[in-house]
Design a protein around this motif. Structure first.
Motif, PDB file in Angstrom:
ATOM      1  N   LYS A 183       0.822  -1.216   0.000  1.00 48.64           N
ATOM      2  CA  LYS A 183       0.000   0.000   0.000  1.00 48.64           C
ATOM      3  C   LYS A 183       0.852   1.261   0.000  1.00 48.64           C
ATOM      4  O   LYS A 183       0.422   2.292  -0.504  1.00 48.64           O
ATOM      5  N   ILE A 184       2.035   1.184   0.565  1.00 46.72           N
ATOM      6  CA  ILE A 184       2.935   2.344   0.585  1.00 46.72           C
ATOM      7  C   ILE A 184       3.406   2.672  -0.827  1.00 46.72           C
ATOM      8  O   ILE A 184       3.422   3.831  -1.238  1.00 46.72           O
ATOM      9  N   TYR A 185       3.781   1.641  -1.573  1.00 46.86           N
ATOM     10  CA  TYR A 185       4.347   1.847  -2.905  1.00 46.86           C
ATOM     11  C   TYR A 185       3.298   1.897  -4.013  1.00 46.86           C
ATOM     12  O   TYR A 185       3.530   2.481  -5.069  1.00 46.86           O
ATOM     13  N   TYR A 186       2.164   1.267  -3.801  1.00 47.29           N
ATOM     14  CA  TYR A 186       1.106   1.218  -4.814  1.00 47.29           C
ATOM     15  C   TYR A 186      -0.246   1.602  -4.210  1.00 47.29           C
ATOM     16  O   TYR A 186      -1.164   0.779  -4.140  1.00 47.29           O
ATOM     17  N   PRO A 187      -0.403   2.848  -3.772  1.00 48.69           N
ATOM     18  CA  PRO A 187      -1.658   3.242  -3.114  1.00 48.69           C
ATOM     19  C   PRO A 187      -2.862   3.249  -4.062  1.00 48.69           C
ATOM     20  O   PRO A 187      -4.000   3.204  -3.614  1.00 48.69           O
ATOM     21  N   TYR A 188      -2.623   3.259  -5.348  1.00 43.62           N
ATOM     22  CA  TYR A 188      -3.697   3.320  -6.337  1.00 43.62           C
ATOM     23  C   TYR A 188      -4.217   1.937  -6.756  1.00 43.62           C
ATOM     24  O   TYR A 188      -5.183   1.844  -7.503  1.00 43.62           O
ATOM     25  N   LEU A 189      -3.579   0.874  -6.272  1.00 45.71           N
ATOM     26  CA  LEU A 189      -4.000  -0.481  -6.608  1.00 45.71           C
ATOM     27  C   LEU A 189      -4.749  -1.142  -5.451  1.00 45.71           C
ATOM     28  O   LEU A 189      -4.453  -0.880  -4.288  1.00 45.71           O
ATOM     29  N   PRO A 190      -5.691  -2.027  -5.748  1.00 43.07           N
ATOM     30  CA  PRO A 190      -6.378  -2.765  -4.679  1.00 43.07           C
ATOM     31  C   PRO A 190      -5.514  -3.955  -4.221  1.00 43.07           C
ATOM     32  O   PRO A 190      -5.817  -5.120  -4.502  1.00 43.07           O
ATOM     33  N   VAL A 191      -4.440  -3.652  -3.509  1.00 47.81           N
ATOM     34  CA  VAL A 191      -3.456  -4.681  -3.160  1.00 47.81           C
ATOM     35  C   VAL A 191      -4.048  -5.795  -2.304  1.00 47.81           C
ATOM     36  O   VAL A 191      -3.623  -6.940  -2.404  1.00 47.81           O
ATOM     37  N   ARG A 192      -5.023  -5.489  -1.491  1.00 51.33           N
ATOM     38  CA  ARG A 192      -5.634  -6.521  -0.642  1.00 51.33           C
ATOM     39  C   ARG A 192      -6.296  -7.602  -1.499  1.00 51.33           C
ATOM     40  O   ARG A 192      -6.285  -8.775  -1.163  1.00 51.33           O
ATOM     41  N   LEU A 193      -6.849  -7.202  -2.627  1.00 51.96           N
ATOM     42  CA  LEU A 193      -7.497  -8.163  -3.522  1.00 51.96           C
ATOM     43  C   LEU A 193      -6.493  -8.872  -4.426  1.00 51.96           C
ATOM     44  O   LEU A 193      -6.720 -10.006  -4.849  1.00 51.96           O
ATOM     45  N   LEU A 194      -5.387  -8.211  -4.740  1.00 52.93           N
ATOM     46  CA  LEU A 194      -4.420  -8.762  -5.687  1.00 52.93           C
ATOM     47  C   LEU A 194      -3.429  -9.735  -5.064  1.00 52.93           C
ATOM     48  O   LEU A 194      -2.936 -10.633  -5.746  1.00 52.93           O
ATOM     49  N   LEU A 195      -3.114  -9.551  -3.781  1.00 52.39           N
ATOM     50  CA  LEU A 195      -2.097 -10.394  -3.153  1.00 52.39           C
ATOM     51  C   LEU A 195      -2.678 -11.713  -2.670  1.00 52.39           C
ATOM     52  O   LEU A 195      -3.639 -11.743  -1.907  1.00 52.39           O
ATOM     53  N   LYS A 196      -2.080 -12.786  -3.111  1.00 51.88           N
ATOM     54  CA  LYS A 196      -2.494 -14.114  -2.665  1.00 51.88           C
ATOM     55  C   LYS A 196      -1.836 -14.446  -1.328  1.00 51.88           C
ATOM     56  O   LYS A 196      -2.495 -14.883  -0.393  1.00 51.88           O
ATOM     57  N   ASP A 197      -0.524 -14.236  -1.238  1.00 53.03           N
ATOM     58  CA  ASP A 197       0.219 -14.475  -0.001  1.00 53.03           C
ATOM     59  C   ASP A 197       0.408 -13.143   0.720  1.00 53.03           C
ATOM     60  O   ASP A 197       1.079 -12.244   0.224  1.00 53.03           O
TER      61      ASP A 197
END
Length: 70
Positions: free
Chosen positions: A36-50
């Protein structure tokens, strides 16, 4: 021993296996928070599997932990 991104894996393995001690160099709390620090514009919670949520899993380690951060 784990360094940077490897600390998540070290904590993951360390919570299930019994070792003499664990060393973490420049650890992060969780992959989601770091992303989230480096990619605040992406839905990282949905994209990360691990997620490698080290902050909650390190509580299960009952042997010495050395954390180095500079």
């Amino acid at each position: 021993y784990g360094e940077s991104l490897g600390t998540g894996v070290a904590v993951e393995i360390g919570q299930t296996n019994k070792f003499n001690s664990i060393i973490l160099e420049s650890p992060y709390t969780s992959m989601v928070k770091a992303a989230k620090i480096y990619y605040p514009y992406l839905p990282v919670r949905l994209l990360l599997k691990d997620r490698y949520d080290s902050i909650s899993k390190i509580k299960k380690i009952d042997y010495p932990v050395l954390i180095m951060h500079g």
